[in-house]
Design an enzyme around this catalytic site. Structure first.
Site, short mmCIF file in Angstrom:
data_model
loop_
_atom_site.label_atom_id
_atom_site.label_comp_id
_atom_site.label_asym_id
_atom_site.label_seq_id
_atom_site.Cartn_x
_atom_site.Cartn_y
_atom_site.Cartn_z
N ASP A 193 0.75 -1.20 0.11
CA ASP A 193 -0.09 0.13 0.03
C ASP A 193 0.93 1.30 0.01
OD1 ASP A 193 -2.41 1.37 -0.07
OD2 ASP A 193 -2.40 1.59 2.26
N TYR B 68 1.10 5.86 -0.34
CA TYR B 68 0.96 6.93 0.17
C TYR B 68 1.03 8.28 -0.86
CZ TYR B 68 1.33 9.76 4.56
OH TYR B 68 1.20 10.91 5.60
N HIS C 242 -3.46 14.36 0.87
CA HIS C 242 -3.66 13.57 1.97
C HIS C 242 -2.21 13.56 3.00
CE1 HIS C 242 -4.30 9.88 4.49
NE2 HIS C 242 -3.42 9.20 3.96
N ARG D 276 2.10 15.56 13.37
CA ARG D 276 3.51 16.32 13.58
C ARG D 276 3.19 17.86 13.10
NH1 ARG D 276 4.42 11.78 10.28
NH2 ARG D 276 4.45 13.09 8.31
N GLU E 134 -9.83 4.46 4.40
CA GLU E 134 -9.01 5.00 3.56
C GLU E 134 -9.59 4.71 1.95
OE1 GLU E 134 -4.87 4.27 4.35
OE2 GLU E 134 -4.97 5.65 5.85
N GLU F 101 -9.36 4.26 -1.62
CA GLU F 101 -8.20 3.78 -2.46
C GLU F 101 -8.50 3.46 -3.72
OE1 GLU F 101 -4.66 2.66 -0.86
OE2 GLU F 101 -5.05 3.25 1.38
N ASP G 177 -8.60 0.62 2.68
CA ASP G 177 -7.68 0.37 3.66
C ASP G 177 -8.36 0.78 4.89
OD1 ASP G 177 -5.50 -0.41 4.92
OD2 ASP G 177 -4.42 1.51 3.98
N ARG H 239 -6.98 4.30 13.77
CA ARG H 239 -6.06 5.39 13.94
C ARG H 239 -5.26 5.34 15.33
NH1 ARG H 239 -5.00 6.23 8.86
NH2 ARG H 239 -6.98 6.69 7.78
N GLN I 45 -2.73 2.67 15.26
CA GLN I 45 -1.74 3.14 14.36
C GLN I 45 -0.77 4.39 14.89
OE1 GLN I 45 -3.36 4.86 10.65
NE2 GLN I 45 -1.49 5.20 9.65
N TYR J 264 3.32 3.02 14.98
CA TYR J 264 3.73 3.21 13.66
C TYR J 264 5.41 3.77 13.83
CZ TYR J 264 3.59 8.31 12.98
OH TYR J 264 3.77 9.71 12.93
N LYS K 234 -3.72 -1.69 10.56
CA LYS K 234 -4.28 -1.65 9.25
C LYS K 234 -4.56 -3.33 8.58
CE LYS K 234 -2.49 2.71 7.57
NZ LYS K 234 -3.87 3.17 6.50
N THR L 20 -8.74 -5.41 4.56
CA THR L 20 -8.62 -4.57 3.34
C THR L 20 -9.68 -5.01 2.51
OG1 THR L 20 -6.50 -4.17 3.97
CG2 THR L 20 -7.22 -3.37 1.63
N THR M 179 -4.35 6.48 0.17
CA THR M 179 -5.57 7.45 0.46
C THR M 179 -5.90 8.60 -0.73
OG1 THR M 179 -5.43 7.22 2.67
CG2 THR M 179 -6.96 8.78 1.86
N GLU N 75 -8.90 12.82 8.19
CA GLU N 75 -8.82 14.33 7.60
C GLU N 75 -10.06 14.95 7.53
OE1 GLU N 75 -6.33 13.89 3.69
OE2 GLU N 75 -7.16 11.93 4.37
MN MN Z 1 -3.74 3.15 3.06
#
Ligand code: MN
Length: 406
Positions: free
Chosen positions: A120, A122, A127, A136, A193, A195, A227, A231, A234, A238, A247, A251, A340, A354
């Protein structure tokens, strides 16, 4: 009233003879899996049609999964698609193929291919920027590598499930920055997500990179992919190795694979690049690698977002070149997700992370507010793309309902 023929579609049907996506189905009350091709609200038994009409490709079309057809390669894919188009449009074949259709509401659809590896990506700048700002807030939203390579991770192929499969809310560890210690329990930030997935047909040799220009020799088609992402799990797990249990629980993919050839009119150039790309990723002289797919995200039937796939920074061809540039080989049935899909507008975001800014701004549904998914929620992705001569190409939906944690 006489029954209308499956071959006589209403004008403008997005699943007309210009589309012809592939799936695998069983008829109600039967065990046998058949390869089906969708036309309107019916499915054609492709193996039976190929046998009845003496096609040289009756073998792979009579298999219980798409894998033999996927392995056969681009020249066969093109021949089969041309044959199918003739079978469903040429009056000479009408009497033969008409009895080989079944209404979609009389079949069960299955995962149409045996999944090999799963990656997968990004690849949406919007996104990645949104997620960077949320997780962050004090740093640069995009990491320094983001515009130089398509970032990805290897996911769990064994938990790829077909549309309609229930998704059990995962449990795991979470720890908010202000919590003194981690706790265990059902995810409280279950998300989606939106996708697009790609399935590999022709394998590649171990040790030999697949160049960008060979995308169409290896990739058979695309489909909608959700996906599912926890959160809270994650966020705690992560760093430093990326997504894992947040995740890998499920899926979801559409039951219908749209062949790339159906999307010729939807090809579009990706956004302008901000940095020169290394030669193996440089697509300046390649066929436009983007696809103009207009996605919608629905929760319990209510539209919450409309992500535009044409805005993706990295293309599927670049992703294929990148994931094999080290010599990693492709296998028939490999699946990779685009990442995403989020556009520049607030109503074009392909995740609740988001859309609600990590739960800060709830969205209003007719059945109440949502920050993340509740048990019993059904999420459905749909999409269409421009087809030839002003037509529309429909993509098969991907849908899943959240079941309570066990
Ligand atoms: Mn994804």
């Amino acid at each position: 009233m006489p029954q209308q023929s499956p071959l006589d579609l209403p004008e403008g049907d997005p699943f007309g003879p210009h589309n012809l996506p592939y799936g695998v189905y069983t008829k109600t009350g039967e065990e046998r899996r058949r390869i089906g091709v969708r036309l309107g609200a019916h499915v054609l038994d492709a193996g039976a049609a190929a046998t009845a009409l003496g096609s040289a490709h009756a073998g792979p079309l009579s298999a219980p999964s798409l894998n033999p057809l996927l392995a056969a390669g681009r020249p066969v894919w093109s021949e089969v698609r041309a044959e199918l188009a003739s079978w469903v449009t040429d009056p000479a074949h009408r009497a033969t193929v008409e009895p080989l259709f079944t209404p979609l509401d009389e079949v069960t659809l299955h995962l149409p291919y045996e999944v090999a590896d799963y990656v997968d990506f990004y690849a949406s700048e919007h996104h990645a920027t949104n997620v960077g700002r949320i997780f962050r807030p004090d740093g640069e939203p995009l990491t320094p590598n983001w515009k130089h390579l398509p970032i990805g991770y290897h996911g769990r192929s064994g938990t790829i499930v077909v549309s309609g499969t229930e998704v059990v809310r995962p449990s795991g560890q979470r720890k908010a920055p202000t919590d003194p210690a981690p706790v265990f329990g059902p995810s409280v930030k279950l998300d989606i997500e939106a996708e697009v997935g790609f399935v590999v047909g022709t394998p590649s040799e171990h040790g030999r990179p697949v160049p960008l220009g060979s995308f169409e020799d290896h990739v058979f088609g695309l489909f909608l992919l959700n996906d599912w992402s926890a959160r809270d799990l994650q966020a705690w797990e992560y760093v430093p190795l990326g997504p894992f249990l947040g995740k890998s629980f499920a899926t979801s993919v559409s039951a219908w694979v749209t062949p790339l050839e159906a999307l010729d009119a939807a090809r579009t150039a990706p956004p302008a690049r901000d940095f020169p790309l290394l030669p193996y990723l440089d697509d300046a002289d390649a066929r436009p690698g983007g696809f103009d797919l207009r996605i919608t995200v629905q929760i319990n039937g209510q539209e919450v977002a409309a992500p535009p796939f044409a805005t993706m920074y990295w293309t599927a061809a670049q992703q294929l070149a990148h994931m094999t540039v080290n010599g990693a080989s492709l296998r028939t049935g490999d699946v990779y997700g685009s990442g995403t899909v989020s556009g520049p507008e607030t109503d074009q975001r392909g995740s609740l992370l988001e859309l609600t800014w990590n739960g800060r701004d709830a969205i209003e549904l007719t059945d109440g507010k949502r920050t993340f998914l509740e048990d019993g929620d059904t999420v459905t992705l749909t999409a269409w793309a421009p087809g030839p001569d002003g037509t529309r190409i429909g993509l098969g939906e991907v849908s899943g309902r959240i079941a309570p944690a066990v």
